[in-house]
Design a protein around this motif. Sequence first.
Motif, PDB file in Angstrom:
ATOM      1  N   LYS A 184       0.833  -1.202   0.000  1.00 32.73           N
ATOM      2  CA  LYS A 184       0.000   0.000   0.000  1.00 32.73           C
ATOM      3  C   LYS A 184       0.867   1.250   0.000  1.00 32.73           C
ATOM      4  O   LYS A 184       1.937   1.283   0.583  1.00 32.73           O
ATOM      5  CB  LYS A 184      -0.885   0.028   1.249  1.00 32.73           C
ATOM      6  CG  LYS A 184      -1.942  -1.048   1.311  1.00 32.73           C
ATOM      7  CD  LYS A 184      -2.786  -0.861   2.574  1.00 32.73           C
ATOM      8  CE  LYS A 184      -3.853  -1.937   2.689  1.00 32.73           C
ATOM      9  NZ  LYS A 184      -4.679  -1.758   3.916  1.00 32.73           N
TER      10      LYS A 184
ATOM     11  N   LYS B  82      -0.972   4.215   0.601  1.00 34.39           N
ATOM     12  CA  LYS B  82      -1.779   5.026   1.512  1.00 34.39           C
ATOM     13  C   LYS B  82      -2.238   4.140   2.665  1.00 34.39           C
ATOM     14  O   LYS B  82      -3.180   3.351   2.516  1.00 34.39           O
ATOM     15  CB  LYS B  82      -2.993   5.608   0.787  1.00 34.39           C
ATOM     16  CG  LYS B  82      -2.630   6.579  -0.332  1.00 34.39           C
ATOM     17  CD  LYS B  82      -3.876   7.152  -0.986  1.00 34.39           C
ATOM     18  CE  LYS B  82      -3.520   8.139  -2.075  1.00 34.39           C
ATOM     19  NZ  LYS B  82      -4.721   8.724  -2.728  1.00 34.39           N
ATOM     20  N   PRO B  83      -1.576   4.212   3.800  1.00 35.22           N
ATOM     21  CA  PRO B  83      -1.898   3.314   4.919  1.00 35.22           C
ATOM     22  C   PRO B  83      -3.300   3.490   5.479  1.00 35.22           C
ATOM     23  O   PRO B  83      -3.836   2.569   6.096  1.00 35.22           O
ATOM     24  CB  PRO B  83      -0.840   3.677   5.965  1.00 35.22           C
ATOM     25  CG  PRO B  83      -0.382   5.056   5.599  1.00 35.22           C
ATOM     26  CD  PRO B  83      -0.486   5.147   4.127  1.00 35.22           C
ATOM     27  N   ASN B  84      -3.905   4.641   5.266  1.00 40.68           N
ATOM     28  CA  ASN B  84      -5.232   4.904   5.820  1.00 40.68           C
ATOM     29  C   ASN B  84      -6.369   4.542   4.872  1.00 40.68           C
ATOM     30  O   ASN B  84      -7.532   4.842   5.143  1.00 40.68           O
ATOM     31  CB  ASN B  84      -5.354   6.381   6.221  1.00 40.68           C
ATOM     32  CG  ASN B  84      -4.380   6.750   7.335  1.00 40.68           C
ATOM     33  OD1 ASN B  84      -4.072   5.921   8.200  1.00 40.68           O
ATOM     34  ND2 ASN B  84      -3.906   7.987   7.309  1.00 40.68           N
ATOM     35  N   LYS B  85      -6.024   3.923   3.749  1.00 43.45           N
ATOM     36  CA  LYS B  85      -7.042   3.553   2.777  1.00 43.45           C
ATOM     37  C   LYS B  85      -6.753   2.170   2.226  1.00 43.45           C
ATOM     38  O   LYS B  85      -5.594   1.816   1.984  1.00 43.45           O
ATOM     39  CB  LYS B  85      -7.094   4.579   1.637  1.00 43.45           C
ATOM     40  CG  LYS B  85      -8.359   4.468   0.790  1.00 43.45           C
ATOM     41  CD  LYS B  85      -8.480   5.646  -0.158  1.00 43.45           C
ATOM     42  CE  LYS B  85      -9.804   5.594  -0.922  1.00 43.45           C
ATOM     43  NZ  LYS B  85      -9.951   6.732  -1.851  1.00 43.45           N
ATOM     44  N   GLY B  86      -7.820   1.379   2.051  1.00 48.37           N
ATOM     45  CA  GLY B  86      -7.647   0.005   1.606  1.00 48.37           C
ATOM     46  C   GLY B  86      -7.407  -0.109   0.107  1.00 48.37           C
ATOM     47  O   GLY B  86      -7.583   0.843  -0.660  1.00 48.37           O
TER      48      GLY B  86
ATOM     49  N   LYS C 263     -16.611   4.491   2.249  1.00 51.77           N
ATOM     50  CA  LYS C 263     -16.527   4.216   3.676  1.00 51.77           C
ATOM     51  C   LYS C 263     -15.853   2.881   3.946  1.00 51.77           C
ATOM     52  O   LYS C 263     -15.008   2.752   4.843  1.00 51.77           O
ATOM     53  CB  LYS C 263     -17.926   4.240   4.295  1.00 51.77           C
ATOM     54  CG  LYS C 263     -17.946   3.975   5.787  1.00 51.77           C
ATOM     55  CD  LYS C 263     -19.370   3.984   6.324  1.00 51.77           C
ATOM     56  CE  LYS C 263     -19.369   3.671   7.826  1.00 51.77           C
ATOM     57  NZ  LYS C 263     -20.750   3.638   8.377  1.00 51.77           N
TER      58      LYS C 263
ATOM     59  N   SER D   3     -12.131   3.010   3.492  1.00 55.21           N
ATOM     60  CA  SER D   3     -11.443   3.663   4.611  1.00 55.21           C
ATOM     61  C   SER D   3     -11.246   2.708   5.783  1.00 55.21           C
ATOM     62  O   SER D   3     -10.410   2.957   6.661  1.00 55.21           O
ATOM     63  CB  SER D   3     -12.232   4.897   5.063  1.00 55.21           C
ATOM     64  OG  SER D   3     -13.490   4.519   5.612  1.00 55.21           O
ATOM     65  N   GLU D   4     -12.019   1.621   5.791  1.00 53.99           N
ATOM     66  CA  GLU D   4     -11.918   0.642   6.874  1.00 53.99           C
ATOM     67  C   GLU D   4     -11.015  -0.528   6.532  1.00 53.99           C
ATOM     68  O   GLU D   4     -10.561  -1.251   7.413  1.00 53.99           O
ATOM     69  CB  GLU D   4     -13.312   0.121   7.217  1.00 53.99           C
ATOM     70  CG  GLU D   4     -14.279   1.191   7.702  1.00 53.99           C
ATOM     71  CD  GLU D   4     -15.694   0.672   7.850  1.00 53.99           C
ATOM     72  OE1 GLU D   4     -15.926  -0.504   7.452  1.00 53.99           O
ATOM     73  OE2 GLU D   4     -16.569   1.405   8.337  1.00 53.99           O
ATOM     74  N   GLY D   5     -10.741  -0.782   5.242  1.00 52.09           N
ATOM     75  CA  GLY D   5      -9.910  -1.921   4.855  1.00 52.09           C
ATOM     76  C   GLY D   5     -10.020  -2.222   3.377  1.00 52.09           C
ATOM     77  O   GLY D   5     -10.579  -1.442   2.591  1.00 52.09           O
TER      78      GLY D   5
END
Length: 537
Positions: free
Chosen positions: A333, A335-339, A398, A401-403
């Motif tokens: 990845k 972007k660590p904050n986005k799956g 959404k 953003s969770e995985g």
Amino acid sequence: MVSLISLVDLVLYQLLANSFYRAARKMRTFGLSLSSKPSHQTCSYPSIAKCDVQGRNRMSQTIVCDIHGVILKTQSFFPFFMLVAFEGGSIFRAFLLLMSCPFLMVCDHEMKIKVMTFITFCGLKIKDMENVSRAVLPKFYLENLNVHVCEIFAGTGSKLVITNVPRVMVEGFLKEYLSVGDVIGTELHAIGGYFTDCLTSSGLVVKNKALKEYFGDRKPDIGIGTSSLNDHLFFSYCKEAYVMNNEESNKNSPNSMTMTRDKYPKPLIFHDGRLAFLPTPSASFCMFMWLPIGIFLAIYRILLGIILPYKLALELGVYSGIDLKIKGTVPKKTKPNKGVLFVCSHRTLLDPVFLSTSLAKPLTAVTYSLSKVSEFIAPIKTVRLTRNRKQDGETMQKLLSEGDLVVCPEGTTCREPYLLRFSSLFAELADEIVPVAMDTNVSMFYGTTASGLKCLDPIFFLMNPKPSYHIQILEKVPKELTCAGGKSSFEVANYIQKKLGDALGFECTNFTRRDKYLMLAGNEGIVQQDERKKCSY
């Protein structure tokens, strides 16, 4: 009660009495022939291999033949009756037809057709037969076509098929795929939307009689048939006649009996039904013997995915007979904050499950609709979409953003080597897109359906003795080829569709979910809120 009495009459009188009577006549004829010169019948008509396809212009000519033993290379029509009984009727009707095989062995051709017609069609809904004729039978007919006959058909203007099998079984295919003008077949009696237990008053079609009534004093230009006595009578009404001779045909044209996909008169993209094999008597018997084992095996495989951790479930699943091949690795990845958004080709409902198990990581799958049964047994999180573009986009954003998220942009499954048109919504939501080429293969049951009980799709797939899943994880889509790099969502969707098509060797099409359901089920595949339990996936 009336049906039972008709069945008894058919078996005791029509089957036994008539069969013994015909056998006696044959023995008598055979005995008389022994007292005279040895009977050595030779065919006075040339083989079909000698029919020159390009020798002259046949577009102004008329060709007449039967589908049984001529257009189809298979010598038995039992498998196609079994398909109607299983797919249009029920498993109990199919079992009864299989149990009739010992009786069919002592019957002549005419009596076999009568017995199989009675068992297959008595009490069958006309609507169910229409579905089978449109969505199930064409696949098996195409796989059994005689190439040389099809080449002759393609170069002939007017085509007439005369057969003593029920017309409803063959007419749709012949007109749709072979451009046959008229089909004369046995007519079935029906009342109130159901087939009854008897033929119409005209009975089985007699080919030479039907041919004479159709043409009157005229004669068709070409007739193709077998070497049987009935077809010799049929030939006498044709200007030019050819006999199906498989040995000579194979000698002159090695590929004449092999119908490959590229030779189909019309591409087969969609088809329905559960059976993935031609149900000959021996194959049908093996299927019924396998069913109890298959049900147990499917339950066992489902429990593996629900209860056990990924690695152990994967190993035991492979030991149970699942052929799982994985190629490629997931890129890191940025972007660590986005799956990561995994974009998959869609083969069965289990695509996200096998991908999650193969990667040994939890994934979320989005679907348009899902049965309660499939949702209950799914070992991963599933989220339903609403077909409202704005609302679905917010839902997927959404979830990302969770995985990691799995999406199948085709919107529905396709069994054949084709990719349907990709919805472009996914391309607007993520920059990190990983295409995943997925393909499956089954030997007994298909794990998808358009008109059947879709909640049983995973069970049927896992009932196969050795189902296969081939997963190929492709390289992440470069940023410059995403929407963030200036590309439109349609360009991104088309690019990924082509990448997956190239990886799988599949052809990309513009067909959609709506096209599939209109073709197979006669509806648009949209499920109302109160019909969710039926699950159109």
